[in-house]
Design a protein around this motif. Sequence first.
Motif, PDB file in Angstrom:
ATOM      1  N   ASP A   1     123.388  97.114   6.913  1.00 35.68           N
ATOM      2  CA  ASP A   1     123.605  97.077   5.462  1.00 35.68           C
ATOM      3  C   ASP A   1     123.614  98.471   4.847  1.00 35.68           C
ATOM      4  OD1 ASP A   1     120.772  97.080   6.066  1.00 35.68           O
ATOM      5  OD2 ASP A   1     120.428  96.849   3.930  1.00 35.68           O
TER       6      ASP A   1
ATOM      7  N   LEU B   1     127.058  99.768   5.356  1.00 36.96           N
ATOM      8  CA  LEU B   1     127.966  99.098   4.417  1.00 36.96           C
ATOM      9  C   LEU B   1     127.886  99.715   3.017  1.00 36.96           C
ATOM     10  CD1 LEU B   1     127.482  95.363   5.450  1.00 36.96           C
ATOM     11  CD2 LEU B   1     129.603  96.664   5.598  1.00 36.96           C
TER      12      LEU B   1
ATOM     13  N   ARG C   1     130.098  91.324   7.165  1.00 36.62           N
ATOM     14  CA  ARG C   1     131.101  91.368   6.099  1.00 36.62           C
ATOM     15  C   ARG C   1     131.588  89.960   5.746  1.00 36.62           C
ATOM     16  NH1 ARG C   1     132.387  93.908   1.873  1.00 36.62           N
ATOM     17  NH2 ARG C   1     132.130  95.886   2.973  1.00 36.62           N
ATOM     18  N   LYS C   2     131.794  89.129   6.777  1.00 38.09           N
ATOM     19  CA  LYS C   2     132.216  87.749   6.527  1.00 38.09           C
ATOM     20  C   LYS C   2     131.135  86.992   5.757  1.00 38.09           C
ATOM     21  CE  LYS C   2     135.245  87.281  10.564  1.00 38.09           C
ATOM     22  NZ  LYS C   2     135.456  86.578  11.864  1.00 38.09           N
TER      23      LYS C   2
ATOM     24  N   TYR D   1     128.867  88.318   3.864  1.00 35.74           N
ATOM     25  CA  TYR D   1     128.820  88.895   2.520  1.00 35.74           C
ATOM     26  C   TYR D   1     129.895  88.270   1.634  1.00 35.74           C
ATOM     27  CZ  TYR D   1     129.391  92.367  -1.204  1.00 35.74           C
ATOM     28  OH  TYR D   1     129.529  92.982  -2.423  1.00 35.74           O
ATOM     29  N   ASP D   2     131.106  88.146   2.180  1.00 32.41           N
ATOM     30  CA  ASP D   2     132.208  87.550   1.412  1.00 32.41           C
ATOM     31  C   ASP D   2     131.904  86.091   1.068  1.00 32.41           C
ATOM     32  OD1 ASP D   2     133.601  89.916   1.524  1.00 32.41           O
ATOM     33  OD2 ASP D   2     134.811  89.352   3.256  1.00 32.41           O
TER      34      ASP D   2
END
Length: 217
Positions: A50, A53, A94-95, A97-98
């Motif tokens: 994180d 990111l 990321r997936k 998070y989305d």
Amino acid sequence: MPNIDFTQKLQNLMQQVGISSFKALSRAAGVSERQLLRLRQGKLEQMRVDVLLKLSPVLQMPLSELITTFSSVELFQEKTAPTQELLQEIIDLRKEYDRSQLQLEQQREILLQELQQSSLQLLESLLLQWPTAAQKAQENPQLAAVKIVPLVQKPLEKLLQAWGVEAIAPVGAELPYDPQLHQLIEGAAQPGETVKVRYIGYFQGEKLLYRAKVSPV
């Protein structure tokens, strides 16, 4: 493997995006200066995903390029598998998070709708009675109430517009009777026969909130 210093690399990247100090970078990315020290010392593999990111958009650098820039050749040669795992972890994160962002947006929309519905219920008597009372006051300027009509009417109209609430028809409008949209308060009428709106009804988008109260002409 000797210690590697990536401080200059990081400073060069910071200069390109207009960040003057590590403290400023820490604040901009929302990460601790201790994490930045790990990056400068070539200890990227010890950093949380994180954190990477958060740094990526601030430094205006894709995650894959960030990892490549702050990893030694030896690290990629000797630890290919862990690096691939890190990349996969980033992709998965990321997936996730989305998905979380989508869920938050959906929850926000639901909460907004619930707030609007509960507020409309509290305002029900005002919504239904006020337009008729305002019409009566405007028809008779002698009434003292006519002076307060604009004070209530305009804010109410702005509130309903912001919430996407529209009147079926104004008070006094004459239109074909539709039992799906109109409620007779006196007399009788067949669908299609002319009726007059006595009390406004409302839509919110395609949803019918209240039927307009009408009477035969």
